[in-house]
Design a protein around this motif. Structure first.
Motif, PDB file in Angstrom:
ATOM      1  N   ASN A  57      20.995 -36.322  -0.905  1.00 37.51           N
ATOM      2  CA  ASN A  57      19.643 -36.383  -0.154  1.00 37.51           C
ATOM      3  C   ASN A  57      19.237 -36.960   0.377  1.00 37.51           C
ATOM      4  N   ASP A  58      19.001 -38.259  -0.726  1.00 39.26           N
ATOM      5  CA  ASP A  58      18.471 -39.637  -0.477  1.00 39.26           C
ATOM      6  C   ASP A  58      19.519 -40.188   0.180  1.00 39.26           C
ATOM      7  N   GLU A  59      20.677 -40.354   0.807  1.00 32.71           N
ATOM      8  CA  GLU A  59      21.605 -41.445   1.008  1.00 32.71           C
ATOM      9  C   GLU A  59      21.979 -40.643   2.456  1.00 32.71           C
ATOM     10  N   PHE A  60      22.120 -39.370   2.752  1.00 33.68           N
ATOM     11  CA  PHE A  60      22.506 -38.990   3.771  1.00 33.68           C
ATOM     12  C   PHE A  60      21.627 -37.662   4.173  1.00 33.68           C
ATOM     13  N   GLY A  61      19.835 -37.594   3.400  1.00 39.56           N
ATOM     14  CA  GLY A  61      19.449 -36.483   3.922  1.00 39.56           C
ATOM     15  C   GLY A  61      20.229 -34.966   4.369  1.00 39.56           C
ATOM     16  N   TRP A  62      20.865 -35.204   3.840  1.00 44.51           N
ATOM     17  CA  TRP A  62      21.285 -33.386   3.899  1.00 44.51           C
ATOM     18  C   TRP A  62      20.867 -32.856   2.622  1.00 44.51           C
ATOM     19  N   SER A  63      20.631 -31.032   3.553  1.00 42.87           N
ATOM     20  CA  SER A  63      19.325 -30.297   2.518  1.00 42.87           C
ATOM     21  C   SER A  63      20.152 -30.012   1.337  1.00 42.87           C
ATOM     22  N   ARG A  64      19.750 -29.378   0.269  1.00 39.72           N
ATOM     23  CA  ARG A  64      20.075 -28.476  -0.818  1.00 39.72           C
ATOM     24  C   ARG A  64      21.196 -27.126  -0.042  1.00 39.72           C
ATOM     25  N   GLY A  65      20.749 -26.812   0.659  1.00 32.10           N
ATOM     26  CA  GLY A  65      21.520 -25.940   1.647  1.00 32.10           C
ATOM     27  C   GLY A  65      22.535 -26.304   2.246  1.00 32.10           C
ATOM     28  N   THR A  66      22.517 -27.699   2.485  1.00 26.90           N
ATOM     29  CA  THR A  66      24.032 -27.946   2.969  1.00 26.90           C
ATOM     30  C   THR A  66      25.225 -28.814   1.863  1.00 26.90           C
ATOM     31  N   VAL A  67      24.722 -29.614   0.706  1.00 28.22           N
ATOM     32  CA  VAL A  67      25.385 -29.453  -0.310  1.00 28.22           C
ATOM     33  C   VAL A  67      25.684 -28.423  -1.412  1.00 28.22           C
ATOM     34  N   GLY A  68      25.022 -27.540  -0.958  1.00 27.54           N
ATOM     35  CA  GLY A  68      25.653 -25.998  -1.497  1.00 27.54           C
ATOM     36  C   GLY A  68      26.549 -25.002  -1.214  1.00 27.54           C
ATOM     37  N   LEU A  69      26.229 -26.001   0.621  1.00 25.10           N
ATOM     38  CA  LEU A  69      27.542 -24.746   1.247  1.00 25.10           C
ATOM     39  C   LEU A  69      29.009 -25.176   1.004  1.00 25.10           C
TER      40      LEU A  69
END
Length: 440
Positions: A57-69
């Motif tokens: 999230n810090d480096e790419f701005g990916w949400s927890r939902g995106t990483v969770g996917l």
């Protein structure tokens, strides 16, 4: 003349004759030890996803939902690959399938170093690591146990299941330290190297069947010839599924195990560290708590295997799920910036129950489905991982939507109560009933 001609007629081909000198320690225990070490090496990847939410999230701005996917895809493929891997082991042998799986895990983890888009996370961590780890799933342990042991199966299942927790214990504190001090990329390389290091041990020391070394399975009075390779691995896996799906116990076992996955891999393993961090607990402290779960999981799972050899597996499952559900209801009030005694009690309690469900679930698969039990268990494990995948994704979405994980803890506790009731209604198969295997 009659005696002279009859003597050779009683002999059997050397390839199917057990050795007369039985070793003091049966070879099955060495095979189990290699399997244990192999699962430990492959378990490194299981320690990492919960540590990546904040760094990505810090480096790419990916949400927890995106990483969770991505984690959800990984968990789903982990389960859906398992029954086909069990069938491939029947076709090509355990050693070849496991060695290839470890290489795939290493490649998938290592390639994440160069990713800069979310689809690459889905491809590397979701697809490649998911497929490789699925071939290293508990169906691997089930196949080894079924082939090499006729006694102590519950105990061995518990030991091999605990290997995954041991890997978490070994790697999680190390990986959390690497992520904190050197960022996340060196941690993924560590996972990749851990998988590769195990490959030579698998290739040189693991054997597919007791007949390969002229031995009987542990605890057996009869020598068991090595079966011929079973062609059509994918077809057989699907055929076994269709046959099992026509029985009620399969759906009850799949349903309870889906809830097991939802409340362990999908919930605690994926979301505990970010949830604790939401309450200002340091990541290294939260990761250390998960490692402690790994310590007590070893104790609980081995003990569960011992209990499974002696008590009704249905009642054991009901007790395990009921206790797990009750503990989850208290977790929201236990999370705090520091580690305190009630939280330690939760961690110890949850650790003892983490995968204690595996030995009785596998025992019920053997009871219900006989020689096809490893493949059936692979499909039951698939439901475990689908449940884990759903909660890994939905848990992240719930956190993004509500700002906390409270609703996820409460919902998972209610699901565990339902699993306890489902376990009690699984019918018992009479010992006299035969369970025919499905040919390819």
């Amino acid at each position: 003349m009659t005696q002279t001609t009859e003597t050779p007629a009683r002999s059997t081909p050397p390839s199917s004759t057990p050795r007369r000198r039985t070793p003091r320690i049966h070879r099955a225990w060495f095979v189990a030890a290699v399997t244990f070490v192999t699962i430990i090496g492959a378990a490194a990847f299981r320690s990492l996803p919960g540590l990546l939410f904040d760094p990505l999230n810090d480096e790419f701005g990916w949400s927890r939902g995106t990483v969770g996917l991505a984690v959800s895809l990984n968990l789903a493929l982990y389960g859906l690959t398992a029954p086909f891997a069990a069938a491939l082991m029947d076709r090509y042998g355990i050693r070849k399938v496991v060695a290839v799986a470890l290489v795939v895990i290493a490649c998938g983890s290592g390639l994440t170093v160069w990713m800069d888009s979310a689809w690459q996370l889905l491809l590397c961590w979701g697809l490649l690591v998911g497929l490789g780890s699925g071939s290293m799933a508990l169906a691997f342990a089930a196949t080894v146990t079924n082939r090499w042991f006729t006694e102590r199966r519950g105990l061995v299942t518990g030991i091999l299941t605990a290997a995954s927790a041991s890997g978490q214990l070994i790697f999680l504190p190390l990986l959390s330290w690497i992520v904190e001090t050197h960022e996340w990329r060196p941690a993924t390389v560590t996972v990749s190297l851990a998988a590769l290091v195990v490959v030579p041990f698998v290739w040189l020391l693991l054997r597919d069947h007791p007949a390969d070394v002229g031995l009987k399975p542990y605890g057996s009075d009869e020598f068991v010839p090595k079966p011929a390779p079973v062609p059509g691995a994918a077809r057989r896996a699907v055929t076994v599924l269709f046959k099992a799906a026509r029985t009620g116990p399969f759906w009850l076992l799949a349903g309870t195990f889906a809830i097991c996955g939802a409340s362990t891999n999908g919930l605690i393993q994926t979301h505990f560290v970010p949830a604790a961090h939401d309450h200002h607990m340091p990541v290294t402290a939260a990761a250390s708590l998960l490692a402690v779960i790994g310590v007590f999981d070893i104790i609980g799972t081995v003990a569960s295997g011992w209990f499974t050899d002696r008590f009704d597996a249905r009642r054991l499952l009901a007790v395990y799920y009921a206790l797990r559900g009750g503990s989850l209801l208290f977790l929201p009030i236990l999370l705090a910036p520091t580690v305190h005694p009630p939280m330690i009690f939760f961690i110890v309690f949850y650790g003892l129950d983490w995968v204690a469900t595996v030995p009785p679930t596998l025992a019920l698969c053997r009871e219900q489905y006989g020689d096809d039990s490893a493949i059936v268990f692979g499909w039951v494990l698939a439901s475990h991982q689908v449940g884990a995948a759903l909660v890994a994704f939905l848990g992240g979405v719930a956190r993004d939507a509500f700002g906390s994980y409270d609703v996820v803890w409460y919902a998972s506790g209610a699901l565990c109560a339902a699993a306890a009731l489902m376990a009690l209604v699984i019918r018992r198969r009479d010992s006299e009933q035969s369970v025919p295997a499905i040919s390819g």
